[in-house]
Enzyme design. Structure first.
Site, short mmCIF file in Angstrom:
data_model
loop_
_atom_site.label_atom_id
_atom_site.label_comp_id
_atom_site.label_asym_id
_atom_site.label_seq_id
_atom_site.Cartn_x
_atom_site.Cartn_y
_atom_site.Cartn_z
N GLY A 248 -3.26 -7.11 -4.41
CA GLY A 248 -2.04 -6.36 -4.97
C GLY A 248 -1.98 -7.43 -6.31
N SER A 249 -1.03 -7.16 -7.05
CA SER A 249 -0.55 -8.06 -7.89
C SER A 249 0.48 -7.56 -8.96
CB SER A 249 -1.70 -8.07 -9.02
OG SER A 249 -3.24 -8.61 -8.52
#
Length: 801
Positions: A248-249
């Site tokens: 993710g981020s």
């Protein structure tokens, strides 16, 4: 001497620098002999300057030489992880580790070595990557990228020749071998299809015509069962849901309207695995007068994937666009390996693949390919797609024709503005599964979801979806089209570099907003005051509930933008604020309802009530709330968790008000408390005492919190009550960069690689940045030449083929 001239002099000769070899990872004197034995690296060389924390600054005269230095330096830090990955993409895991063991999951979702090998050996046998390399740019890779990959392989091989492997993970192993530029390209292909064919490896390799289907197996087709549309829709939604992903981020870019000096700011916080082949690795790459970029590369990649230069900075977040679609095949009567298109039968193409197996005879399996792609027996174990006498399913993955991702990164490294970033994306169209967030020194901000996606318009889905597709497409963006009709082909956009994908004009883009932010939800709320709409469902949703991480992130960055006068220091504070949005939203409700829910256990109520709503290592009560919250959200349907439902008119603040009246509430609280006490953990123990990693016997506390808590500084650790709590981080905050500009020649940048540069326990850079991460301290980036040369203990090596 002018900087550009001085750098060129260094790259060509290294004469201005003292060559210090003994303390360096993999440092070696120039090899004056043996050139005829190694023609691939003949004449290649680079200068590598190591600054604090083992970060290499690589200078070379051209792309082949830059790749040489990069391959050398990556091998010095990560040779075992790299060698393992090359074994994977060559389909040889079963030969060395046996067919039943599991890969690390970094290059595909294969659950066994055999499944992984059957897929990647099939790619190799079909000459897939060779065909992409032979494709002319822009549809294929550029000459510069090919030179980088050639040099990278030569540098990796030169390091292997001149150094002894000390990492116990592969020291003395006969599977650590030289590689070719083709191997490097194959690894790039694996990364490109991670969200498509890579997600369906078990389904591709286990698919069988019904007469020959195995009697059992989670992905084996042939049972004759028809997928239930509602169950399939939920399975598809869960398969592509950001909260279930191992990557993710977060990223945010601020425009000059919000900053102290009118220039842009960028904070990048990708969430990637802490172990294995999807780790990042830091470097600076310089070709005088051509390229000067600093940042992080995925292992085995010859370019900087996330980074900055003196004018622009960028980061990526995993996007919600679904990079695949399915075609439901109507099979020819009496022949399950032929399918009908406009009433005419077409034969599937059988591709037999043979894999060598340790201590056993080679195994041969046949894969079946169609005009749309491979037949699949399922997408993950949760979404079976049975191959029956009448029906089969083929997977379309347009990224199987995309070897352009590294060209996109290379173009970013050369960009001078956010407009250049957009131009690069339009020219290369290489990003398979990420958004791009960028800022520049002139004060511009940018968000764009520029992905390589199947050209599934909502009109096409409405016209051509099968009954299964009519359930899966609205729920997940996974289209299931009628493969028996040629009028259901995907078609092409005139500005697309390959057929069957969306062109740049269709991509969601937001420019010059005060802030642009993404935390793995769709493009809709990149800026809550300027919502993006009008894109096709396959890109993501509009006017649907956002994750707690998105909601918390928007609250934080919108407040920062409103306050203005922002600097890089503000980005650093945001990264380690460790605010738990779930705590802010629900802990008060929990504390108020706790006394009646658990009248016999007032300590639980006291600890929850006193918790500071953060996941700092010293936070008391965070661990108890976390264990409660996992149980509550895991057993209560999302629609029943809150009293005030979601409203598209107020998407950041709704839903809210915890529904403490559900029977699962009291049980979740009681079970969480009982679990901690059974493990000998005090309910108010500081988080860092029980959320840590161990490196060479040293216990290093880790701050941050889980996806469900919505913490920006994400940590998804592995729970082991017998081991003392959360004993290792599986994935979470990885390479962080906070970047701005002050009007000088050098960017103002702070970086942090949470798990450090090397996976070798014998390396001094095995855990040095992990200790920085634990202390919430940063590395001051040394981008300009003057700063590199001032580094305490600067170590320099000239590497040659």
């Amino acid at each position: 001497m002018h900087l550009r001239t001085r750098l060129k002099h260094l790259a060509l000769t290294g004469a201005a620098l003292a060559v210090v070899t003994a303390p360096l990872p993999g440092a070696a004197a120039a090899d004056s002999g043996g050139r005829d034995r190694h023609p691939a690296d003949r004449g290649l060389s680079a200068v590598i300057r190591y600054t604090e924390y083992g970060i290499p600054h690589i200078v070379a005269k051209d792309y082949a030489n830059l790749g040489f230095g990069t391959g050398w330096a990556q091998a010095a830090d990560q040779v075992c992880v790299l060698a393992d990955g090359f074994l994977t993409v060559n389909g040889e895991r079963s030969r060395y580790f046996g067919p039943d063991a599991a890969p690390d999951g970094s290059l595909s979702s294969a659950t066994t070595n055999l499944s992984s090998d059957l897929y990647f050996r099939g790619v190799r046998d079909a000459g897939t990557v060779e065909g992409l390399l032979d494709t002319s740019a822009p549809a294929g890779p550029s000459r510069d990228l090919k030179e980088l990959m050639r040099g990278w392989a030569a540098g990796y091989n030169a390091w292997l020749r001149k150094n002894r492997v000390t990492d116990p993970a592969c020291a003395g192993a006969d599977w650590v071998r030289p590689v070719t530029a083709l191997d490097v390209a194959r690894r790039g292909f694996a990364v490109s299809v991670l969200g498509g064919q890579g997600r369906a490896v078990d389904g591709i390799t286990a698919a069988r015509p019904p007469a020959s289907a195995p009697a059992a197996g989670p992905t084996a087709a042939g049972s004759g069962a028809v997928p239930d549309p509602d169950e399939a829709a939920e399975a598809a939604r869960a398969l592509f849901a950001p909260e279930n992903a191992t990557m993710g981020s977060n990223a945010v870019a601020f425009s000059g309207a919000t900053t102290a000096n009118g220039r842009g700011l960028l904070l990048g916080n990708p969430h990637y695995p802490w172990q294995g082949g999807r780790r990042f690795w830091q470097s600076q790459q310089t070709i005088p007068g051509e390229l000067n970029v600093s940042g992080a590369s995925l292992l085995g990649t010859a370019v900087v994937n996330i980074g900055f230069n003196d004018k622009v900075a960028w980061s990526h977040t995993v996007a919600t666009g679904v990079p695949v679609n399915l075609h439901q095949l109507t099979l020819a009567p009496g022949d399950p390996t032929s399918y009908l298109v406009d009433g005419k039968p077409e034969r599937m193409t059988p591709r037999p693949v043979t894999v060598a197996v340790k201590d056993g005879a080679p195994i041969t399996r046949t894969q079946w390919w169609t005009r749309y792609g491979p037949v699949v027996g399922g997408l993950g174990a949760q979404l079976p797609l049975p191959w029956t006498a009448t029906t089969a399913y083929a997977l379309n993955d347009p990224n199987a024709l995309n070897l352009r991702g590294s060209d996109t990164a290379l173009g970013f490294g050369r960009a001078r503005s956010t407009q250049d970033v957009l131009d690069v994306l339009e020219r290369t169209q290489g990003l398979p599964w990420v958004n791009t967030i960028a800022a520049d020194s002139a004060g511009h901000s940018l968000f764009t979801q520029s992905q390589v996606l199947p050209r599934i318009t909502d009109e096409l889905a409405a016209r051509c979806s099968t009954p299964l597709g009519r359930a899966t497409y609205p729920a997940s963006g996974v289209a299931v089209l009628d493969g028996s009709r040629s009028d259901c082909a995907l078609g092409s956009d005139p500005d697309a570099v390959q057929p069957g994908v969306f062109g740049p004009a269709r991509m969601p883009v937001l420019r010059d907003a005060p802030y642009v932010e993404n935390s793995n939800d769709s493009a809709w709320l990149a800026n809550a005051d300027r919502p993006l709409t009008g894109y096709e469902r396959i890109f993501g949703t509009v006017a649907t509930p956002r994750s707690l991480r998105t909601r918390g992130g928007i609250e934080d960055v919108a407040a920062m933008a409103d306050g203005g006068r922002l600097t890089v220091a503000d980005l650093q504070r945001q990264q380690f604020a460790n605010r738990a949005p779930a705590g802010d939203m629900a802990a008060g409700d929990v504390a108020r309802a706790c006394a009646s829910a658990l009248p016999e256990d007032p300590e639980v109520c006291r600890v929850i009530g006193a918790w500071d709503r953060t996941t700092d290592t010293g936070s008391r009560g965070a661990l108890l709330f976390d264990r409660f919250w996992r149980r509550f959200t895991g057993t209560v349907r999302p629609a029943d968790q809150w009293k005030v439902p979601f409203s598209a008119a107020d998407p950041v603040r709704t839903p809210n008000t915890l529904n403490t009246g559900v029977p699962e509430f009291a049980k979740a609280l009681a079970d969480a408390a009982a679990e901690l006490r059974a493990a000998g953990i005090a309910l108010d123990a500081p988080l860092g005492a029980h959320q840590f990693v161990v490196r060479n016997g040293e216990r290093i506390p880790v701050s941050g919190g889980t996806e469900s808590l919505g913490v920006w500084n994400k940590a998804e650790p592995v729970w082991n009550a017998a081991g003392g709590g959360y004993v290792e981080v599986a994935h979470g905050t990885s390479h962080v960069q906070a970047v701005g500009w002050d009007g000088g020649r050098c960017p103002v940048a702070r970086t942090l690689l949470s798990y450090s540069q090397s996976s070798n326990p014998a390396s001094p850079h095995y855990s040095d940045q992990t200790r920085l991460f634990a202390g919430e301290r940063w590395v001051t980036s040394r981008f300009c030449e003057k700063d590199i040369l001032r580094s305490p203990g600067l170590k320099v090596v000239v590497v040659r083929g």
